[in-house]
Scaffold this motif. Structure first.
Motif, PDB file in Angstrom:
ATOM      1  N   ASN A 140       0.844  -1.220  -0.197  1.00 54.78           N
ATOM      2  CA  ASN A 140      -0.216   0.116  -0.269  1.00 54.78           C
ATOM      3  C   ASN A 140       1.185   1.229  -0.204  1.00 54.78           C
ATOM      4  O   ASN A 140       0.370   2.541   1.054  1.00 54.78           O
ATOM      5  CB  ASN A 140      -0.745   0.271   0.714  1.00 54.78           C
ATOM      6  CG  ASN A 140      -2.317   0.696   1.210  1.00 54.78           C
ATOM      7  OD1 ASN A 140      -2.308   1.129  -0.318  1.00 54.78           O
ATOM      8  ND2 ASN A 140      -2.497   0.973   2.429  1.00 54.78           N
ATOM      9  N   GLN A 141       1.931   1.009  -1.129  1.00 52.95           N
ATOM     10  CA  GLN A 141       2.900   2.432  -1.302  1.00 52.95           C
ATOM     11  C   GLN A 141       2.212   3.321  -2.575  1.00 52.95           C
ATOM     12  O   GLN A 141       1.962   2.747  -3.287  1.00 52.95           O
ATOM     13  CB  GLN A 141       4.527   1.880  -1.180  1.00 52.95           C
ATOM     14  CG  GLN A 141       5.024   0.936   0.663  1.00 52.95           C
ATOM     15  CD  GLN A 141       6.500   0.228   0.339  1.00 52.95           C
ATOM     16  OE1 GLN A 141       6.580  -0.002  -1.048  1.00 52.95           O
ATOM     17  NE2 GLN A 141       6.362   0.660   1.396  1.00 52.95           N
ATOM     18  N   THR A 142       2.429   4.224  -2.014  1.00 52.74           N
ATOM     19  CA  THR A 142       2.661   5.092  -3.397  1.00 52.74           C
ATOM     20  C   THR A 142       3.714   6.039  -3.723  1.00 52.74           C
ATOM     21  O   THR A 142       4.309   5.673  -3.275  1.00 52.74           O
ATOM     22  CB  THR A 142       1.721   6.546  -2.991  1.00 52.74           C
ATOM     23  OG1 THR A 142       0.188   6.137  -2.394  1.00 52.74           O
ATOM     24  CG2 THR A 142       1.253   7.074  -4.339  1.00 52.74           C
ATOM     25  N   ILE A 143       4.533   5.751  -4.929  1.00 58.16           N
ATOM     26  CA  ILE A 143       5.278   6.019  -5.901  1.00 58.16           C
ATOM     27  C   ILE A 143       5.018   7.162  -6.684  1.00 58.16           C
ATOM     28  O   ILE A 143       4.215   6.811  -7.547  1.00 58.16           O
ATOM     29  CB  ILE A 143       6.040   4.916  -7.007  1.00 58.16           C
ATOM     30  CG1 ILE A 143       6.382   3.710  -6.166  1.00 58.16           C
ATOM     31  CG2 ILE A 143       7.118   5.278  -7.568  1.00 58.16           C
ATOM     32  CD1 ILE A 143       7.331   2.645  -6.954  1.00 58.16           C
ATOM     33  N   ASN A 144       5.182   8.740  -6.322  1.00 53.17           N
ATOM     34  CA  ASN A 144       5.232   9.718  -7.082  1.00 53.17           C
ATOM     35  C   ASN A 144       6.300  10.404  -8.042  1.00 53.17           C
ATOM     36  O   ASN A 144       7.414   9.772  -7.787  1.00 53.17           O
ATOM     37  CB  ASN A 144       4.933  10.705  -6.121  1.00 53.17           C
ATOM     38  CG  ASN A 144       3.929  10.830  -5.036  1.00 53.17           C
ATOM     39  OD1 ASN A 144       2.490  10.581  -5.434  1.00 53.17           O
ATOM     40  ND2 ASN A 144       3.815  10.775  -3.556  1.00 53.17           N
ATOM     41  N   PHE A 145       5.869  10.034  -9.555  1.00 48.68           N
ATOM     42  CA  PHE A 145       7.463  10.554 -10.329  1.00 48.68           C
ATOM     43  C   PHE A 145       7.003  11.910  -9.958  1.00 48.68           C
ATOM     44  O   PHE A 145       6.199  12.652 -11.145  1.00 48.68           O
ATOM     45  CB  PHE A 145       6.913   9.860 -11.284  1.00 48.68           C
ATOM     46  CG  PHE A 145       8.039  10.181 -11.684  1.00 48.68           C
ATOM     47  CD1 PHE A 145       9.458  10.223 -11.676  1.00 48.68           C
ATOM     48  CD2 PHE A 145       7.367   9.492 -13.344  1.00 48.68           C
ATOM     49  CE1 PHE A 145       9.809  10.464 -12.812  1.00 48.68           C
ATOM     50  CE2 PHE A 145       9.133   9.831 -15.056  1.00 48.68           C
ATOM     51  CZ  PHE A 145      10.443  10.181 -14.162  1.00 48.68           C
ATOM     52  N   ILE A 146       8.649  12.968 -10.280  1.00 56.05           N
ATOM     53  CA  ILE A 146       8.377  13.808 -10.715  1.00 56.05           C
ATOM     54  C   ILE A 146       9.275  14.326 -11.680  1.00 56.05           C
ATOM     55  O   ILE A 146      10.835  14.314 -11.589  1.00 56.05           O
ATOM     56  CB  ILE A 146       9.292  15.119  -9.829  1.00 56.05           C
ATOM     57  CG1 ILE A 146       7.455  14.708  -8.271  1.00 56.05           C
ATOM     58  CG2 ILE A 146       8.915  16.836 -10.397  1.00 56.05           C
ATOM     59  CD1 ILE A 146       7.974  16.084  -7.195  1.00 56.05           C
ATOM     60  N   PRO A 147       8.773  14.072 -13.118  1.00 55.48           N
ATOM     61  CA  PRO A 147       9.859  13.655 -14.014  1.00 55.48           C
ATOM     62  C   PRO A 147      10.311  15.339 -14.704  1.00 55.48           C
ATOM     63  O   PRO A 147       9.741  16.210 -14.555  1.00 55.48           O
ATOM     64  CB  PRO A 147       9.407  13.803 -15.277  1.00 55.48           C
ATOM     65  CG  PRO A 147       7.468  13.855 -14.852  1.00 55.48           C
ATOM     66  CD  PRO A 147       7.743  13.952 -13.520  1.00 55.48           C
ATOM     67  N   GLU A 148      11.587  14.944 -15.374  1.00 59.18           N
ATOM     68  CA  GLU A 148      12.336  16.413 -15.968  1.00 59.18           C
ATOM     69  C   GLU A 148      12.014  15.659 -17.505  1.00 59.18           C
ATOM     70  O   GLU A 148      11.704  14.796 -18.429  1.00 59.18           O
ATOM     71  CB  GLU A 148      13.555  17.062 -16.087  1.00 59.18           C
ATOM     72  CG  GLU A 148      14.430  17.827 -16.795  1.00 59.18           C
ATOM     73  CD  GLU A 148      14.006  19.175 -15.894  1.00 59.18           C
ATOM     74  OE1 GLU A 148      14.142  20.258 -15.923  1.00 59.18           O
ATOM     75  OE2 GLU A 148      13.761  19.154 -14.479  1.00 59.18           O
ATOM     76  N   VAL A 149      10.812  17.055 -18.135  1.00 59.02           N
ATOM     77  CA  VAL A 149      10.787  16.840 -19.664  1.00 59.02           C
ATOM     78  C   VAL A 149      11.787  16.843 -20.744  1.00 59.02           C
ATOM     79  O   VAL A 149      12.860  17.653 -20.625  1.00 59.02           O
ATOM     80  CB  VAL A 149       9.929  17.636 -20.210  1.00 59.02           C
ATOM     81  CG1 VAL A 149       9.823  17.157 -21.387  1.00 59.02           C
ATOM     82  CG2 VAL A 149       8.398  17.986 -19.073  1.00 59.02           C
ATOM     83  N   ASP A 150      12.513  15.774 -20.834  1.00 56.65           N
ATOM     84  CA  ASP A 150      13.206  15.255 -22.731  1.00 56.65           C
ATOM     85  C   ASP A 150      14.738  16.032 -22.122  1.00 56.65           C
ATOM     86  O   ASP A 150      15.461  16.629 -22.863  1.00 56.65           O
ATOM     87  CB  ASP A 150      12.783  16.024 -23.587  1.00 56.65           C
ATOM     88  CG  ASP A 150      11.410  16.313 -24.631  1.00 56.65           C
ATOM     89  OD1 ASP A 150      11.082  15.071 -24.545  1.00 56.65           O
ATOM     90  OD2 ASP A 150      10.852  17.475 -24.444  1.00 56.65           O
ATOM     91  N   VAL A 151      14.750  14.737 -20.844  1.00 58.81           N
ATOM     92  CA  VAL A 151      16.295  14.711 -20.038  1.00 58.81           C
ATOM     93  C   VAL A 151      17.096  13.485 -21.340  1.00 58.81           C
ATOM     94  O   VAL A 151      16.089  12.751 -20.961  1.00 58.81           O
ATOM     95  CB  VAL A 151      16.324  14.597 -19.106  1.00 58.81           C
ATOM     96  CG1 VAL A 151      17.490  14.673 -18.868  1.00 58.81           C
ATOM     97  CG2 VAL A 151      15.772  16.030 -18.283  1.00 58.81           C
TER      98      VAL A 151
END
Length: 397
Positions: free
Chosen positions: A269-280
């Protein structure tokens, strides 16, 4: 009551004895390589006695000796006990005129000691195990050139002692590999036949069959992970990490690795939040970087409690990119930080869902990151305060 100075000396001596015990050199059989050095020293300096001594708590034991029959003497009467306290050369050119020795002449075997020179056997962590000693029954001078020669002989002795320690530690490490592998493979191997038998018995229950198949799949993937880590560790240890460079969209790569690990996080019951950088876009080995990311994200899941958040982010900076994996898990102690990347190291944190760990993952991660000319480090405010692993990779123009 011990004075402040004597307490400090007592503490230093305790640490020295611990180091001595770690090297396991006391009371060992004769060694031809050491005997050649004492024989050579006696001839080079034209002295009747040359000794490689090891200073124990209350005795001075001779690892190698030339020109004397005794195997050990009391620490109270041996000048080696003084030499082991010295940072450099310890010498007495004439005991008859030395005020501390003249009143209590020293005799070794059938030789009245008149001249003594020794250099301490200093370990790589700066502890003196004993000394390489020269003894004569006549007084003599001992200059800087003599000291330089004795220093070379002493260094040869310590090279041998350090090599023997390293060889013993390697043997212990190889045994750890066998024990760890056997233990970590046994659990999933036990799971597979048990689940297979349950499937045979519950063929009429599709939901139960699906559940058993999923558990068999998980056990198999765990074994694959363990074997992959062992193979990668062997490759890294041999210095044979080879990279297949291609242009990669890093954010897409990170997203794919997160997707592969989502089922493991969902079970807790863990949540993985992804904060990407566009087009790296970077140049790297897709498989090796996937291994790095998979290890870090899998560790965050493995060592975090249920119902917690994991944050993965990609951040582009000038000439480099950062990948950060942050969890709300058990954090890192100062001791953990010092041992993070050592092979077969188990840290203070324990898997929260009964998962297995070879202790190889982070050592492999560092090798793979450095092969990409990057670096990795960890930040944590302490136990139960979570941790963040940061990978820095160069951006190609």
């Amino acid at each position: 009551m011990l004075t402040e100075l004597s307490q400090k000396q007592f503490s230093i001596e305790e640490e020295r004895i611990k180091a001595l015990n770690r090297y396991e050199v006391l009371d060992t059989p004769p060694d031809g390589s050491f005997d050649k050095l004492t024989r050579l020293a006696a001839k080079l300096f034209n002295v009747p006695i040359a000794i490689i001594s090891i200073v124990d708590k209350d005795r001075i034991w001779f690892k190698s000796k030339y020109g004397v029959d005794v195997q050990e003497v009391s620490r109270d009467i041996g000048l080696c006990a003084q030499a082991v306290l010295s940072d450099g050369l310890y010498k007495v050119e004439d005991t008859f005129i030395d005020p501390e020795i003249a009143l209590n002449p020293i005799r070794l075997g059938d030789v009245d000691l008149r001249f003594y020179a020794a250099l301490p056997l200093k370990t790589i962590d700066n502890f003196n195990l004993g000394a390489f000693c020269l003894i004569d029954k006549e007084p003599r001078k001992f200059g800087s050139e003599d000291e330089a020669i004795l220093s070379d002989l002493r260094d040869l002795v310590m090279d041998q002692i350090e090599l023997k320690l390293a060889s013993r530690l390697i043997a212990i490490q190889h045994n750890q590999i066998l024990n760890t592998t056997a233990h970590d493979l046994k659990n999933p191997l036990t799971t597979i036949p048990v689940r297979a038998d349950l499937i045979k018995l519950r063929k009429s229950d599709p939901e139960m069959v699906d559940k058993m198949c999923e558990q068999i799949k998980t056990a198999s993937l765990n074994m694959v992970r363990i074997i992959d880590e062992l193979l990668l560790s062997g490759t890294a240890e041999a210095g044979k990490v080879q990279l297949l460079y291609i242009k990669l969209n890093l954010s897409s790569l990170v997203s794919n690795v997160i997707s592969m690990n989502l089922p493991l996080a969902e079970r807790k019951n863990q949540t993985i939040n992804f904060i990407p950088e566009v087009d790296v876009v970077i140049t790297g080995d897709e498989g090796k970087l996937s291994e790095v990311l998979d290890n870090l994200i899998n560790n965050a899941i493995k060592y975090s409690p249920v119902n917690t958040n994991i944050e993965v982010s990609v951040k582009k900076l000038e000439g480099k990119v950062l990948i950060m994996v942050k969890d709300e898990g058990q954090g890192l102690t100062d001791d953990d930080k010092n041992r993070l990347y050592q092979r077969f190291t188990r840290l203070s944190a324990q898997p929260t869902g009964g998962e297995n760990s070879t202790g190889l993952g982070l050592s492999i991660v560092r090798v793979l990151v450095e092969a990409h000319e990057g670096r990795i480090w960890a930040e944590s405010e302490g136990h139960d305060r979570g941790s963040t692993f940061i990978v820095e990779l160069p951006l190609q123009d």
